[in-house]
Design a protein around this motif. Structure first.
Motif, PDB file in Angstrom:
ATOM      1  N   GLY A  84      88.142 -32.040  38.452  1.00 13.46           N
ATOM      2  CA  GLY A  84      87.053 -31.144  38.062  1.00 13.46           C
ATOM      3  C   GLY A  84      87.230 -30.506  36.708  1.00 13.46           C
ATOM      4  N   GLN A  85      88.226 -30.929  35.924  1.00 13.93           N
ATOM      5  CA  GLN A  85      88.445 -30.361  34.589  1.00 13.93           C
ATOM      6  C   GLN A  85      87.569 -31.128  33.586  1.00 13.93           C
ATOM      7  OE1 GLN A  85      92.651 -30.554  33.833  1.00 13.93           O
ATOM      8  NE2 GLN A  85      93.182 -29.417  35.694  1.00 13.93           N
ATOM      9  N   PHE A  86      86.276 -30.818  33.610  1.00 11.11           N
ATOM     10  CA  PHE A  86      85.322 -31.569  32.803  1.00 11.11           C
ATOM     11  C   PHE A  86      85.389 -31.229  31.325  1.00 11.11           C
ATOM     12  CE2 PHE A  86      83.240 -31.230  37.063  1.00 11.11           C
ATOM     13  CZ  PHE A  86      83.450 -32.544  37.410  1.00 11.11           C
ATOM     14  N   ASP A  87      86.151 -30.215  30.945  1.00 11.14           N
ATOM     15  CA  ASP A  87      86.325 -29.897  29.529  1.00 11.14           C
ATOM     16  C   ASP A  87      87.457 -30.707  28.898  1.00 11.14           C
ATOM     17  OD1 ASP A  87      88.270 -28.687  31.030  1.00 11.14           O
ATOM     18  OD2 ASP A  87      88.333 -26.838  29.846  1.00 11.14           O
ATOM     19  N   HIS A  88      88.091 -31.556  29.689  1.00 10.83           N
ATOM     20  CA  HIS A  88      89.193 -32.376  29.166  1.00 10.83           C
ATOM     21  C   HIS A  88      88.644 -33.485  28.263  1.00 10.83           C
ATOM     22  CE1 HIS A  88      93.270 -34.116  29.311  1.00 10.83           C
ATOM     23  NE2 HIS A  88      92.635 -35.281  29.222  1.00 10.83           N
ATOM     24  N   ARG A  89      89.290 -33.701  27.126  1.00 10.74           N
ATOM     25  CA  ARG A  89      88.910 -34.771  26.200  1.00 10.74           C
ATOM     26  C   ARG A  89      90.153 -35.555  25.813  1.00 10.74           C
ATOM     27  NH1 ARG A  89      85.086 -32.839  27.961  1.00 10.74           N
ATOM     28  NH2 ARG A  89      83.205 -32.048  26.924  1.00 10.74           N
ATOM     29  N   VAL A  90      89.985 -36.852  25.608  1.00 13.19           N
ATOM     30  CA  VAL A  90      91.083 -37.691  25.124  1.00 13.19           C
ATOM     31  C   VAL A  90      90.997 -37.782  23.607  1.00 13.19           C
ATOM     32  CG1 VAL A  90      91.319 -39.014  27.237  1.00 13.19           C
ATOM     33  CG2 VAL A  90      89.684 -39.760  25.547  1.00 13.19           C
ATOM     34  N   LYS A  91      92.129 -37.635  22.946  1.00 14.75           N
ATOM     35  CA  LYS A  91      92.178 -37.653  21.492  1.00 14.75           C
ATOM     36  C   LYS A  91      92.713 -38.999  21.029  1.00 14.75           C
ATOM     37  CE  LYS A  91      92.850 -32.646  21.264  1.00 14.75           C
ATOM     38  NZ  LYS A  91      93.719 -31.545  20.803  1.00 14.75           N
ATOM     39  N   ILE A  92      91.841 -39.952  20.918  1.00 14.12           N
ATOM     40  CA  ILE A  92      92.194 -41.299  20.460  1.00 14.12           C
ATOM     41  C   ILE A  92      91.277 -41.636  19.285  1.00 14.12           C
ATOM     42  CG2 ILE A  92      92.397 -43.738  21.089  1.00 14.12           C
ATOM     43  CD1 ILE A  92      92.728 -42.888  23.983  1.00 14.12           C
ATOM     44  N   LYS A  93      91.829 -41.644  18.108  1.00 19.71           N
ATOM     45  CA  LYS A  93      91.045 -41.944  16.912  1.00 19.71           C
ATOM     46  C   LYS A  93      91.455 -43.322  16.392  1.00 19.71           C
ATOM     47  CE  LYS A  93      90.528 -37.074  15.612  1.00 19.71           C
ATOM     48  NZ  LYS A  93      90.755 -36.055  14.569  1.00 19.71           N
ATOM     49  N   ARG A  94      90.792 -44.344  16.930  1.00 22.42           N
ATOM     50  CA  ARG A  94      91.088 -45.724  16.549  1.00 22.42           C
ATOM     51  C   ARG A  94      89.789 -46.483  16.441  1.00 22.42           C
ATOM     52  NH1 ARG A  94      96.067 -47.634  20.343  1.00 22.42           N
ATOM     53  NH2 ARG A  94      95.150 -49.612  19.732  1.00 22.42           N
TER      54      ARG A  94
ATOM     55  N   PHE B 238      98.680 -39.901  39.483  1.00 23.01           N
ATOM     56  CA  PHE B 238      97.712 -40.970  39.248  1.00 23.01           C
ATOM     57  C   PHE B 238      98.052 -42.212  40.041  1.00 23.01           C
ATOM     58  CE2 PHE B 238      94.207 -42.489  36.958  1.00 23.01           C
ATOM     59  CZ  PHE B 238      94.448 -43.811  36.665  1.00 23.01           C
ATOM     60  N   GLU B 239      99.368 -42.470  40.196  1.00 25.65           N
ATOM     61  CA  GLU B 239      99.753 -43.683  40.900  1.00 25.65           C
ATOM     62  C   GLU B 239      99.488 -43.600  42.392  1.00 25.65           C
ATOM     63  OE1 GLU B 239     101.669 -41.856  39.056  1.00 25.65           O
ATOM     64  OE2 GLU B 239     103.543 -41.248  40.035  1.00 25.65           O
ATOM     65  N   ASP B 240      99.280 -42.371  42.918  1.00 27.42           N
ATOM     66  CA  ASP B 240      99.067 -42.223  44.341  1.00 27.42           C
ATOM     67  C   ASP B 240      97.612 -42.362  44.750  1.00 27.42           C
ATOM     68  OD1 ASP B 240     101.642 -39.696  44.681  1.00 27.42           O
ATOM     69  OD2 ASP B 240     101.735 -41.881  44.811  1.00 27.42           O
ATOM     70  N   ARG B 241      96.738 -42.456  43.778  1.00 29.27           N
ATOM     71  CA  ARG B 241      95.332 -42.621  44.100  1.00 29.27           C
ATOM     72  C   ARG B 241      95.122 -44.055  44.564  1.00 29.27           C
ATOM     73  NH1 ARG B 241      92.038 -38.542  41.991  1.00 29.27           N
ATOM     74  NH2 ARG B 241      90.247 -39.912  42.116  1.00 29.27           N
ATOM     75  N   ARG B 242      94.639 -44.237  45.792  1.00 28.46           N
ATOM     76  CA  ARG B 242      94.569 -45.572  46.375  1.00 28.46           C
ATOM     77  C   ARG B 242      93.130 -46.006  46.533  1.00 28.46           C
ATOM     78  NH1 ARG B 242      97.661 -45.143  51.822  1.00 28.46           N
ATOM     79  NH2 ARG B 242      96.284 -43.352  51.994  1.00 28.46           N
ATOM     80  N   SER B 243      92.941 -47.298  46.472  1.00 23.62           N
ATOM     81  CA  SER B 243      91.624 -47.856  46.725  1.00 23.62           C
ATOM     82  C   SER B 243      91.340 -47.830  48.215  1.00 23.62           C
ATOM     83  CB  SER B 243      91.566 -49.303  46.210  1.00 23.62           C
ATOM     84  OG  SER B 243      92.460 -50.102  46.954  1.00 23.62           O
ATOM     85  N   GLY B 244      90.067 -48.140  48.555  1.00 21.55           N
ATOM     86  CA  GLY B 244      89.716 -48.168  49.966  1.00 21.55           C
ATOM     87  C   GLY B 244      90.539 -49.189  50.723  1.00 21.55           C
TER      88      GLY B 244
ATOM     89  N   LYS C 168      99.905 -45.925  24.980  1.00 21.91           N
ATOM     90  CA  LYS C 168      99.651 -44.486  24.844  1.00 21.91           C
ATOM     91  C   LYS C 168      98.179 -44.144  25.089  1.00 21.91           C
ATOM     92  CE  LYS C 168     100.249 -40.534  21.754  1.00 21.91           C
ATOM     93  NZ  LYS C 168     100.740 -40.088  20.425  1.00 21.91           N
ATOM     94  N   PRO C 169      97.230 -44.831  24.439  1.00 25.28           N
ATOM     95  CA  PRO C 169      95.825 -44.505  24.746  1.00 25.28           C
ATOM     96  C   PRO C 169      95.444 -44.808  26.186  1.00 25.28           C
ATOM     97  CG  PRO C 169      95.967 -46.452  23.331  1.00 25.28           C
ATOM     98  CD  PRO C 169      97.327 -45.837  23.367  1.00 25.28           C
ATOM     99  N   ILE C 170      96.048 -45.852  26.776  1.00 25.97           N
ATOM    100  CA  ILE C 170      95.757 -46.160  28.184  1.00 25.97           C
ATOM    101  C   ILE C 170      96.259 -45.031  29.070  1.00 25.97           C
ATOM    102  CG2 ILE C 170      96.245 -47.755  30.076  1.00 25.97           C
ATOM    103  CD1 ILE C 170      96.408 -49.986  28.013  1.00 25.97           C
ATOM    104  N   ARG C 171      97.458 -44.508  28.748  1.00 22.44           N
ATOM    105  CA  ARG C 171      97.992 -43.385  29.522  1.00 22.44           C
ATOM    106  C   ARG C 171      97.122 -42.140  29.356  1.00 22.44           C
ATOM    107  NH1 ARG C 171     102.347 -42.950  27.143  1.00 22.44           N
ATOM    108  NH2 ARG C 171     101.996 -41.044  25.962  1.00 22.44           N
ATOM    109  N   GLN C 172      96.650 -41.896  28.129  1.00 24.69           N
ATOM    110  CA  GLN C 172      95.768 -40.750  27.899  1.00 24.69           C
ATOM    111  C   GLN C 172      94.471 -40.881  28.688  1.00 24.69           C
ATOM    112  OE1 GLN C 172      95.350 -40.663  23.627  1.00 24.69           O
ATOM    113  NE2 GLN C 172      97.163 -39.408  23.338  1.00 24.69           N
ATOM    114  N   LEU C 173      93.939 -42.100  28.748  1.00 19.34           N
ATOM    115  CA  LEU C 173      92.722 -42.310  29.528  1.00 19.34           C
ATOM    116  C   LEU C 173      92.991 -42.102  31.016  1.00 19.34           C
ATOM    117  CD1 LEU C 173      91.304 -45.432  27.660  1.00 19.34           C
ATOM    118  CD2 LEU C 173      90.263 -43.166  27.738  1.00 19.34           C
ATOM    119  N   GLY C 174      94.177 -42.523  31.473  1.00 17.99           N
ATOM    120  CA  GLY C 174      94.533 -42.292  32.872  1.00 17.99           C
ATOM    121  C   GLY C 174      94.649 -40.811  33.189  1.00 17.99           C
TER     122      GLY C 174
END
Length: 515
Positions: free
Chosen positions: A263-273, A37-43, A248-254
């Motif tokens: 392309g893993q569109f079936d991925h879901r984040v489990k944050i119940k807050r 994730f850290e290697d993804r760079r902006s334009g 933790k939720p920020i990392r899960q969102l990342g």
């Protein structure tokens, strides 16, 4: 024309994955490699090269923990020192009140004794004051500034020279309070005149030490440092827990964003807050569901519509791109010879199996060379090269596709993929200006090309014999200069609607093969 073909010779249509190599959405997601994730760079970062490589990455939970610990430390330390400073001022104020009270008592009780020269009584009075442990010394002088009584008896009857006042702290009507240096240490100094019937008959001097107060403050300061360090150490795990609660939720969102990028569109984040991060997680999951549905529609829709059309529909849902337009393209028709006889020999299920195997090979050969399968009509397939995706080498791609179709059909016949039957195909190709667009009704639309040149391609196909590839003169002009194919001129044929005949060429194969 030959020069133009020579110029375009190297601009080959990029090979795309088709057939067995073509991947579904699920396969693409499985084969994609993970990207940190850290290697993804902006334009901007990409334009600046490896600018981010030198920066040190600090996790957000560590930043939050460090910040919260630092805040705890600063708040406790500043509060403690504020209270200590306030306590110091209170202690000094109490000492000033004590000193002023003592000099007033001595002054009021020494008037008569000083005039009566009662030195013993004066000494007793000064001695009583000096019993206080805070008092450094006390003395009484007469109007000639001679010491008449002193807490140190050896100083009696000596001329007194008051110490230098470093700072006046308080000045009342009858008492002056100042700050002096006494044996290298600071002390409070008090002076009050002795008045008898409005006559100044003497002075009372008193010095009080601050050593005990300052020592207590210093001890309290040391204790404050210790207490601050202890609370800070205890606050570190609490800060870590608090930072993990937010990071933790920020990392899960990342991680979820990275999964969607793969392309893993079936991925879901489990944050119940029930807070803003919970709302963000809910919105993220809704977005993932929409993307997953879109991908499923795309994969399913691609079975009935070519990927080029699917991409254009999804990219331009308003259908503006589907309006008719004149384009120069190449049309290919492939038709099974003797299909009527074949249909009489096989049962319906067998016929469907043969056609599906045949159309599969045609489809893969066309799409490998950038073509678009337009339709299947009975045993005939129609393909377009150069639309809807532009390809300047559409004529070359159509001829190469036709050769590959014949090669695949021959291979399947040798391998008995059609059972005991032998399939032979005739192919016709024509290049020219046609009208391309979306035709049909609002309920059923189809992207296709229409025009006289389509009819010419169909007519040429009807003339092609088993295993034969016939092309028009327009297709021949665009490919002859490439020195890639071997041709044989057949002659001219009459096409309905045209006054002049159309020159026809037979494609014999690739020049490399003939050599």
């Amino acid at each position: 024309m030959a020069d133009t073909a020579e110029t375009l010779k190297d601009n080959t249509w990029p090979e795309r994955r088709r057939g067995a190599d073509r991947r579904s959405g699920e396969e693409r997601r499985k084969r994609q490699e993970a990207t940190d994730f850290e290697d993804r760079r902006s334009g901007k970062d990409r334009r600046l090269g490896d600018r981010r490589i030198g920066s040190i990455r600090i996790p957000i939970f560590a930043k939050l923990a460090l910040l919260s610990t630092l805040l705890i430390f600063l708040i406790i330390l500043s509060t403690s020192f504020f209270l200590l400073e306030r306590q110091k001022r209170q202690f000094v104020g109490q000492l000033i009140n004590l000193g002023e009270s003592l000099v007033r008592i001595v002054s009021n009780n020494s008037r008569d004794k000083l005039l009566g020269e009662e030195d013993l009584a004066l000494f007793q009075l000064v001695n009583d004051v000096s019993q206080n442990e805070q008092v450094i010394y006390a003395l009484i002088v007469d109007h000639r500034n001679v010491i008449r009584a002193h807490s140190r008896i050896e100083e009696v009857n000596k001329a007194y020279s008051p110490p230098k006042i470093r700072k006046v702290l308080h000045r009342a009507k009858d008492v002056m309070t100042g700050y002096i240096s006494q044996e290298g240490e600071g002390a409070l100094f008090f002076r009050k005149p002795i008045i008898y019937q409005d006559i100044n008959v003497g002075q009372v001097y008193l010095a009080i030490t601050q050593e005990k107060v300052l020592q207590n403050i210093e001890d309290a300061r040391d204790f404050t440092w210790l207490l601050t360090a202890l609370i800070t150490l205890l606050g570190i795990p609490l800060s870590l827990i608090l930072s993990m609660y937010f990071s933790k939720p920020i990392r899960q969102l990342g991680e979820g964003t990275r999964a969607l990028g793969m392309g893993q569109f079936d991925h879901r984040v489990k944050i119940k807050r029930n807070d803003e991060l919970g709302d963000l997680a809910y919105a993220f999951n809704r977005m993932a569901e929409d993307l997953e549905l879109k991908e499923k529609i795309k994969d399913s829709f691609g079975r009935y519509v070519t990927p080029e059309i699917v991409e254009k529909i999804l990219a331009n849902p308003d259908n503006k791109w589907l309006k008719g337009a004149k384009v120069e393209v190449t049309v290919l028709f492939a038709d099974i010879r003797g299909f009527t006889t074949l249909s009489e020999k096989k049962d319906p299920e067998g016929i469907v199996d043969v056609l599906n195997a045949y159309f599969s090979e045609v489809t893969e050969a066309v799409m490998r060379h950038g073509g678009h399968i337009n339709k299947f009509v009975g045993d005939e397939a129609m393909a377009i090269f150069g639309a809807p995706v532009s390809n300047p080498m559409h004529a070359r791609a159509a001829v190469k596709s036709a050769l590959e179709i014949q090669e695949c059909i021959s291979r399947l016949n040798r391998e008995d993929k059609f059972g005991k039957e032998v399939i032979q195909v005739g192919i016709g190709i024509n290049t020219g200006e046609m009208v391309a667009g979306n035709l049909g009704s609002p309920r059923r639309m189809e992207y296709t090309v229409i025009g006289d040149n389509v009819n010419v391609a169909s007519r040429i196909t009807s003339m092609a014999k088993e295993g034969e590839i016939l092309i028009s003169s327009s297709t021949h002009e665009l490919t002859a200069g490439l020195n890639e194919f071997l041709y044989e001129e057949v002659g001219r044929v009459m096409v309905r609607g045209r006054q002049e005949g159309v020159r026809i060429f037979r494609v014999l194969g690739l020049l490399e093969e003939e050599d």
